[in-house]
Design a protein around this motif. Structure first.
Motif, PDB file in Angstrom:
ATOM      1  N   TYR A  58       0.874  -1.167   0.000  1.00 21.99           N
ATOM      2  CA  TYR A  58       0.000   0.000   0.000  1.00 21.99           C
ATOM      3  C   TYR A  58       0.914   1.220   0.000  1.00 21.99           C
ATOM      4  CZ  TYR A  58       1.056  -0.167   5.026  1.00 21.99           C
ATOM      5  OH  TYR A  58       1.698  -0.210   6.237  1.00 21.99           O
ATOM      6  N   PHE A  59       0.341   2.408   0.042  1.00 23.62           N
ATOM      7  CA  PHE A  59       1.192   3.596   0.034  1.00 23.62           C
ATOM      8  C   PHE A  59       0.673   4.667   0.973  1.00 23.62           C
ATOM      9  CE2 PHE A  59      -1.537   3.876  -3.828  1.00 23.62           C
ATOM     10  CZ  PHE A  59      -2.267   5.013  -3.536  1.00 23.62           C
ATOM     11  N   VAL A  60       1.591   5.511   1.379  1.00 19.34           N
ATOM     12  CA  VAL A  60       1.284   6.708   2.150  1.00 19.34           C
ATOM     13  C   VAL A  60       2.310   7.756   1.758  1.00 19.34           C
ATOM     14  CG1 VAL A  60       2.658   5.913   4.115  1.00 19.34           C
ATOM     15  CG2 VAL A  60       0.921   7.679   4.463  1.00 19.34           C
ATOM     16  N   ALA A  61       1.869   8.980   1.501  1.00 17.15           N
ATOM     17  CA  ALA A  61       2.744  10.058   1.027  1.00 17.15           C
ATOM     18  C   ALA A  61       3.455   9.594  -0.247  1.00 17.15           C
ATOM     19  CB  ALA A  61       3.716  10.478   2.121  1.00 17.15           C
ATOM     20  N   ALA A  62       4.788   9.703  -0.297  1.00 20.35           N
ATOM     21  CA  ALA A  62       5.542   9.267  -1.475  1.00 20.35           C
ATOM     22  C   ALA A  62       6.216   7.924  -1.253  1.00 20.35           C
ATOM     23  CB  ALA A  62       6.600  10.315  -1.832  1.00 20.35           C
ATOM     24  N   VAL A  63       5.786   7.193  -0.240  1.00 21.68           N
ATOM     25  CA  VAL A  63       6.389   5.915   0.123  1.00 21.68           C
ATOM     26  C   VAL A  63       5.426   4.780  -0.211  1.00 21.68           C
ATOM     27  CG1 VAL A  63       7.345   4.540   2.007  1.00 21.68           C
ATOM     28  CG2 VAL A  63       7.639   7.023   2.005  1.00 21.68           C
ATOM     29  N   VAL A  64       5.923   3.772  -0.920  1.00 21.43           N
ATOM     30  CA  VAL A  64       5.158   2.538  -1.112  1.00 21.43           C
ATOM     31  C   VAL A  64       5.660   1.546  -0.066  1.00 21.43           C
ATOM     32  CG1 VAL A  64       4.401   0.768  -2.715  1.00 21.43           C
ATOM     33  CG2 VAL A  64       5.045   3.018  -3.578  1.00 21.43           C
ATOM     34  N   VAL A  65       4.751   1.040   0.752  1.00 19.43           N
ATOM     35  CA  VAL A  65       5.101   0.214   1.901  1.00 19.43           C
ATOM     36  C   VAL A  65       4.803  -1.251   1.603  1.00 19.43           C
ATOM     37  CG1 VAL A  65       4.734  -0.174   4.367  1.00 19.43           C
ATOM     38  CG2 VAL A  65       4.514   2.142   3.427  1.00 19.43           C
ATOM     39  N   LEU A  66       5.757  -2.122   1.907  1.00 22.43           N
ATOM     40  CA  LEU A  66       5.557  -3.562   1.879  1.00 22.43           C
ATOM     41  C   LEU A  66       5.668  -4.041   3.320  1.00 22.43           C
ATOM     42  CD1 LEU A  66       7.545  -2.758  -0.798  1.00 22.43           C
ATOM     43  CD2 LEU A  66       6.783  -5.055  -1.398  1.00 22.43           C
ATOM     44  N   TYR A  67       4.550  -4.430   3.900  1.00 25.56           N
ATOM     45  CA  TYR A  67       4.452  -4.681   5.333  1.00 25.56           C
ATOM     46  C   TYR A  67       4.099  -6.137   5.577  1.00 25.56           C
ATOM     47  CZ  TYR A  67       2.629  -4.144  10.141  1.00 25.56           C
ATOM     48  OH  TYR A  67       2.383  -4.270  11.486  1.00 25.56           O
ATOM     49  N   ASN A  68       4.989  -6.861   6.255  1.00 30.66           N
ATOM     50  CA  ASN A  68       4.737  -8.232   6.677  1.00 30.66           C
ATOM     51  C   ASN A  68       4.234  -8.195   8.112  1.00 30.66           C
ATOM     52  OD1 ASN A  68       5.065 -10.958   7.693  1.00 30.66           O
ATOM     53  ND2 ASN A  68       6.271 -11.365   5.838  1.00 30.66           N
ATOM     54  N   VAL A  69       2.947  -8.444   8.288  1.00 31.85           N
ATOM     55  CA  VAL A  69       2.336  -8.303   9.607  1.00 31.85           C
ATOM     56  C   VAL A  69       2.864  -9.357  10.565  1.00 31.85           C
ATOM     57  CG1 VAL A  69       0.159  -8.272  10.868  1.00 31.85           C
ATOM     58  CG2 VAL A  69       0.275  -7.315   8.567  1.00 31.85           C
ATOM     59  N   GLU A  70       3.018 -10.600  10.094  1.00 34.74           N
ATOM     60  CA  GLU A  70       3.450 -11.673  10.975  1.00 34.74           C
ATOM     61  C   GLU A  70       4.872 -11.449  11.484  1.00 34.74           C
ATOM     62  OE1 GLU A  70       2.950 -15.327   8.904  1.00 34.74           O
ATOM     63  OE2 GLU A  70       0.760 -15.288   9.051  1.00 34.74           O
ATOM     64  N   GLU A  71       5.751 -10.969  10.615  1.00 30.70           N
ATOM     65  CA  GLU A  71       7.134 -10.742  11.021  1.00 30.70           C
ATOM     66  C   GLU A  71       7.364  -9.330  11.544  1.00 30.70           C
ATOM     67  OE1 GLU A  71       9.656 -11.693   7.781  1.00 30.70           O
ATOM     68  OE2 GLU A  71       8.959 -13.758   7.599  1.00 30.70           O
ATOM     69  N   GLN A  72       6.323  -8.502  11.491  1.00 30.66           N
ATOM     70  CA  GLN A  72       6.432  -7.108  11.922  1.00 30.66           C
ATOM     71  C   GLN A  72       7.636  -6.421  11.271  1.00 30.66           C
ATOM     72  OE1 GLN A  72       4.446  -4.886  14.013  1.00 30.66           O
ATOM     73  NE2 GLN A  72       3.106  -6.433  13.112  1.00 30.66           N
TER      74      GLN A  72
ATOM     75  N   ARG B 240     -13.047   1.700   2.233  1.00 32.32           N
ATOM     76  CA  ARG B 240     -12.560   2.240   0.967  1.00 32.32           C
ATOM     77  C   ARG B 240     -12.111   1.130   0.022  1.00 32.32           C
ATOM     78  NH1 ARG B 240     -13.330   6.731  -1.564  1.00 32.32           N
ATOM     79  NH2 ARG B 240     -12.623   8.057   0.147  1.00 32.32           N
ATOM     80  N   VAL B 241     -11.414   0.137   0.543  1.00 32.11           N
ATOM     81  CA  VAL B 241     -10.866  -0.946  -0.285  1.00 32.11           C
ATOM     82  C   VAL B 241     -11.110  -2.278   0.407  1.00 32.11           C
ATOM     83  CG1 VAL B 241      -8.810  -1.880  -1.418  1.00 32.11           C
ATOM     84  CG2 VAL B 241      -9.035   0.586  -1.113  1.00 32.11           C
ATOM     85  N   VAL B 242     -11.530  -3.274  -0.367  1.00 34.35           N
ATOM     86  CA  VAL B 242     -11.633  -4.650   0.116  1.00 34.35           C
ATOM     87  C   VAL B 242     -10.776  -5.517  -0.792  1.00 34.35           C
ATOM     88  CG1 VAL B 242     -13.157  -6.580   0.687  1.00 34.35           C
ATOM     89  CG2 VAL B 242     -14.018  -4.236   0.824  1.00 34.35           C
ATOM     90  N   SER B 243      -9.884  -6.302  -0.212  1.00 32.25           N
ATOM     91  CA  SER B 243      -9.092  -7.240  -1.010  1.00 32.25           C
ATOM     92  C   SER B 243      -8.834  -8.500  -0.202  1.00 32.25           C
ATOM     93  CB  SER B 243      -7.772  -6.606  -1.449  1.00 32.25           C
ATOM     94  OG  SER B 243      -6.951  -6.323  -0.339  1.00 32.25           O
ATOM     95  N   GLU B 244      -8.428  -9.560  -0.901  1.00 35.21           N
ATOM     96  CA  GLU B 244      -8.213 -10.842  -0.243  1.00 35.21           C
ATOM     97  C   GLU B 244      -6.901 -10.862   0.513  1.00 35.21           C
ATOM     98  OE1 GLU B 244      -9.911 -14.631  -2.078  1.00 35.21           O
ATOM     99  OE2 GLU B 244      -9.294 -13.475  -3.843  1.00 35.21           O
ATOM    100  N   GLY B 245      -6.953 -11.453   1.718  1.00 38.44           N
ATOM    101  CA  GLY B 245      -5.748 -11.645   2.507  1.00 38.44           C
ATOM    102  C   GLY B 245      -5.356 -13.106   2.544  1.00 38.44           C
ATOM    103  N   ARG B 246      -4.720 -13.514   3.636  1.00 41.20           N
ATOM    104  CA  ARG B 246      -4.338 -14.913   3.784  1.00 41.20           C
ATOM    105  C   ARG B 246      -5.562 -15.779   4.048  1.00 41.20           C
ATOM    106  NH1 ARG B 246       0.952 -16.293   4.681  1.00 41.20           N
ATOM    107  NH2 ARG B 246       2.450 -14.583   4.916  1.00 41.20           N
ATOM    108  N   GLY B 247      -5.640 -16.925   3.393  1.00 37.68           N
ATOM    109  CA  GLY B 247      -6.756 -17.840   3.613  1.00 37.68           C
ATOM    110  C   GLY B 247      -8.089 -17.177   3.346  1.00 37.68           C
ATOM    111  N   SER B 248      -8.937 -17.192   4.343  1.00 34.54           N
ATOM    112  CA  SER B 248     -10.258 -16.581   4.197  1.00 34.54           C
ATOM    113  C   SER B 248     -10.294 -15.149   4.704  1.00 34.54           C
ATOM    114  CB  SER B 248     -11.300 -17.415   4.968  1.00 34.54           C
ATOM    115  OG  SER B 248     -10.966 -17.456   6.356  1.00 34.54           O
ATOM    116  N   GLN B 249      -9.137 -14.635   5.110  1.00 33.85           N
ATOM    117  CA  GLN B 249      -9.102 -13.281   5.655  1.00 33.85           C
ATOM    118  C   GLN B 249      -9.272 -12.238   4.553  1.00 33.85           C
ATOM    119  OE1 GLN B 249      -5.397 -12.961   7.830  1.00 33.85           O
ATOM    120  NE2 GLN B 249      -6.438 -13.360   9.777  1.00 33.85           N
ATOM    121  N   LEU B 250      -9.770 -11.076   4.980  1.00 35.00           N
ATOM    122  CA  LEU B 250      -9.910  -9.926   4.087  1.00 35.00           C
ATOM    123  C   LEU B 250      -9.069  -8.772   4.617  1.00 35.00           C
ATOM    124  CD1 LEU B 250     -13.790  -9.931   3.538  1.00 35.00           C
ATOM    125  CD2 LEU B 250     -12.048 -10.755   1.940  1.00 35.00           C
TER     126      LEU B 250
END
Length: 838
Positions: A269-283, A531-541
């Motif tokens: 996703y993005f914020v300002a001029a930064v595109v962020v790649l965020y791994n939630v499990e590994e923080q 605003r946005v709905v997309s598929e996550g891991r497994g059945s998560q959104l």
């Protein structure tokens, strides 16, 4: 045939214009170099002719800056040229008397210490620059030569100029809060002196004189350096560097289709001029930093490896042109840069083709005619534009390639939905969607594709429409799915359809047959609408919300926030005095406490008032928040309990700060006054008095280590000193030159002379701060840049390291208590960026 021939002639004319511009640019640069040489010769010889040499078309007046005749075409400097960069970037001021934002011209001091354009655990290949051939003359504003004071205007020096020439602007191209309230100047623009360009040092008085917006500023040199001070010396940049550690926030309030899960397990996703790649499990976060201004759109290639992101036009048309960058999500290497000279405002919609494996790229320019273009993005270094045509005079909110039908495209927006076909010859044909007897919605807000190939859309009335594959007519219509608009539609792998409501905050899940049996869940209101709905891991959104939050969950269960941010302009920032935490508060009425180690929000509180400033007590037990209506509120940092409310005037509280021992509080208001309060043990505040003397609003306040003295800056570039206990001004400022200051947030002082560019007007630098040992100074400016200096920054020529990431004016910066990290906040981009110091 005539029309085709006319277009061909027009294209050839444009090409010729570009070539003329390139040659003209080189001439301008040669002239500027010659002028600089003449200036230096005159200085060395001490000749009185320094101000009399006038040649045509090169002049050497006002310090030997190059000019062109007032009736000559004004051309843009090619980006490959680097000689005499500082002199080329000096500006003349004409037109508006208000200080306004200018282009980013001050990065040359950091050119010797350039940093990587990405933040990642993987070392990326340097990304190509978006700089390219200048646009045709008809689409570009004139570029003035540095000393020109005639009818030509300064180049991209303000948002006013930007709109005047091309009737467009970046989403965040408003002036900073300081600029909006500057008093108009009646001084003739041709006589105005700026920044450190005309700085001088009086050895007898041991004072340095600089100018801000034509106003002289006298600064007394500290005793230990007064005798040896030399204006010609150049301060080196610090050995320490910054690296982006974490980007807090998400842009969901006005962007769509910008949240996806990658096969790497990272959300992008993005914020300002930064595109962020965020791994939630590994923080863990990685960052793509190739963009130079607001990222506005995002698309994932069918191979799930490549990502395309589109940006807005920036304040500096040379360095921040709207374009698309295609990059590898694993290595963060830039694969291609598309359309540097082709887009005008911003790339609001992008989509890869699906049926042919992603060989084509679709883009929509957010200009008046919303031009739609199709690119063979793999052809050549910068791609090949196959076709371009007018999409709609109304707003376009979504554009997608059909996943099954090759070369079919669907676009939708205000008052329309359109079905496009790209033929073999590269021509786009459009068919408008027909609603027949059904009520035509004001907006078609979202589009997706069912597994059958049918198109499904959601509109502003909360209705769903299913359009038969290959047709432009409604096959099925489902009314009142949501109260208000349907901002997003997600078709999952099993064929289920999930819709998100922007107003009612609901998620509604249908089975693949879109039967009446459906599940729904409502998101908590304080997160905003969906605003946005997309598929996550497994059945998560994954849910992106209109208040810049990202949630994870399922329709059958609750959703949990994983990214929180601010949703409105952000100025208030303060670091905790003893633990690695910091607090922010914004005009969204939120007060938030962050932990810099765990990269999380400890707590968030709706304080009911728009905030502008914030300060911790010396023991960190309470936090005080200054508001826009003159109120300031006191909260317990542990219990979040509201402890009291005070009010000083009706103007915004610009700055607020405790004395080092915590016994006094200084409140700087936009009403030009500083209010001094005594602090009791129970954090009750009693006013001692107010400091009267500034002729403009207070911008910054510093306490001395003796807990008795203050210094303050104001909006008209004053530096005044005060006795806090008596609230009287210390008129003899020379007596304060050796005082030790507990903080260094005043942007105008002897120790901060070098943070001002040669042609600064006083509003360029919004904030500064030093680390706890006073060896580093960080600044945030109106150009979205953070700069790192060695402190003190007393030399007018001080080298620095420059860092991007914000797309709006950087409103505040602060070091965490142990100096291991720096935090910066953006104004309109609402982002909070955390940097490691190493």
């Amino acid at each position: 045939m005539m029309e085709t021939e006319s277009r061909g002639v027009a294209n050839r004319v444009v090409d010729l214009e570009r070539r003329v511009l390139e040659q003209g640019d080189e001439l301008v640069c040669l002239k500027a170099t010659l002028a600089e040489a003449l200036r230096r010769i005159n200085i060395l010889e001490g000749s009185r002719l320094a101000h009399q040499i006038v040649t045509t078309p090169v002049q050497a007046r006002n310090g030997g800056h190059a000019t062109t005749p007032t009736n000559a075409p004004v051309l843009k400097r090619p980006t490959s040229y680097s000689a005499s960069r500082t002199d080329l970037n000096r500006k003349s001021y004409a037109g508006s008397s208000l200080p306004q934002r200018r282009a980013i011209h001050y990065q040359s001091t950091g050119s010797l210490h350039s940093d990587s354009q990405s933040s990642s655990s993987v070392s990326p290949v340097p990304s190509p620059s978006p700089r390219a051939t200048p646009q045709p003359l008809s689409k570009r504003p004139p570029l003035v030569s540095p000393s020109q004071t005639t009818t030509l205007h300064k180049r991209w020096s303000s948002t006013g100029d930007f709109n005047q020439h091309i009737n467009m602007q970046s989403k965040f191209s408003t002036k900073s809060f300081l600029n909006l309230y500057m008093k108009p100047s009646t001084t003739s623009s041709s006589n105005i002196k700026h920044g450190t360009r005309d700085v001088s040092y009086n050895e007898d008085d041991q004072t340095l004189k600089m100018y801000l917006r034509g106003r002289p500023v006298i600064l007394h040199a500290p005793t230990d350096i007064a005798d040896s001070f030399d204006l010609t010396k150049v301060s080196t940049a610090p050995s320490e560097r910054l690296k982006l550690d974490w980007a807090y926030g998400y842009r969901g309030r006005d962007c769509r289709s910008n949240l996806y899960l990658l096969p790497t397990g990272e959300m992008v996703y993005f914020v300002a001029a930064v595109v962020v790649l965020y791994n939630v499990e590994e923080q863990n976060q990685r960052h793509y930093l190739g963009h130079t201004d607001d990222v506005k759109s995002l698309a994932i290639h069918p191979n799930k490896l490549l990502v395309a992101t589109g940006q807005c036009a920036g304040h500096d048309k040379r360095d921040a042109r709207p374009h698309i960058r295609i990059w590898n999500s694993v290595s963060l290497h830039t694969q291609a840069i598309i359309g540097v000279n082709e887009f005008n405002v911003s790339v609001c919609c992008i989509s890869f083709s699906k049926a042919d494996g992603g060989s084509l790229l679709l883009a929509v320019d957010e200009a008046q005619d919303h031009m739609i273009s199709v690119w063979d993005w793999q052809k050549g270094e910068n791609g090949h534009k196959i076709t371009e045509t007018k999409c709609s005079v109304d707003t376009v909110v979504a554009a997608e390639f059909h996943p099954l039908d090759r070369n079919n495209i669907v676009t939708c927006g205000k008052n329309h939905i359109a079905f496009w076909t790209l033929d073999a010859g590269g021509t786009l044909y459009k068919r408008m969607g027909i609603f027949e007897s059904r009520d035509k919605p004001k907006f078609v807000l979202s589009v997706a594709f069912l597994q059958s190939g049918d198109v499904i859309t959601g509109d502003s009335n909360g209705n769903l429409a299913i359009w038969g594959r290959g047709t432009n007519t409604v096959q099925k219509f489902i009314k009142n799915v949501h109260e208000g608009g349907i901002f997003s539609i997600c078709v999952t792998k099993d064929g289920s359809v999930i819709t998100g409501g922007g107003k009612d905050g609901k998620l509604v899940q249908f089975d693949p047959n879109l039967s009446k049996n459906r599940e729904e869940i409502t998101i908590e209101k304080h997160f905003g609408g969906v605003r946005v709905v997309s598929e996550g891991r497994g059945s998560q959104l994954l849910l992106g919300t209109t208040r810049n939050c990202i949630l994870v969950g399922t329709v059958g269960l609750a959703f949990q926030p994983i990214v929180l941010g601010h949703a409105d302009e952000l100025w208030a920032l303060a670091a905790h005095p003893s633990v690695p935490q910091f607090a922010t508060a914004g005009q969204d009425k939120l007060l938030q406490m962050w932990d810099s180690m765990s990269h999380s929000i400890l707590w968030s509180k709706d304080i009911g008032e728009q905030a502008h400033s914030i300060a911790f007590s010396s023991d960190g037990c309470v936090v005080v928040v200054g508001c826009l209506d003159g109120q300031w509120l006191v909260f317990d940092t542990q219990s979040r309990e509201f402890l009291g409310k005070y009010k000083d005037g009706d103007e915004p509280i610009q700055t607020i700060t405790f004395s080092p021992d915590g016994n006094l509080l200084a409140v700087g208001s936009r009403d030009n006054n500083i209010y001094i309060y005594q602090v009791s043990e129970q954090y009750r505040f009693s006013r001692i008095g107010k400091c009267l003397g500034h002729s403009s609003f207070i911008t910054h306040i510093d306490w001395a280590e003796d807990n008795q003295s203050l210094r303050s800056n104001s909006g008209d570039y004053e530096l005044l000193y005060w006795n806090a206990t008596t609230c009287r001004q210390i008129v003899q400022s020379s007596t304060m030159k050796d005082i030790k200051w507990a903080t260094n947030t005043c942007t105008l002082s002897f120790g901060t002379v070098g943070i001002w560019p040669e042609n600064a007007d006083g509003t360029d630098v919004n904030a500064c701060c030093t680390n706890s040992v006073d060896t580093l100074m960080a600044t945030g400016d109106d150009f979205g840049k953070i700069k790192l200096y060695s402190y003190p920054v007393s030399q007018p020529k001080s080298l620095n390291h420059v860092y991007g990431g914000h797309s709006s004016h950087v409103t505040n910066v602060t070091f965490i208590h142990d100096d291991s990290r720096l935090v910066s906040v953006g104004g309109k981009d609402t982002s909070v960026l955390q940097w490691t110091v190493s």
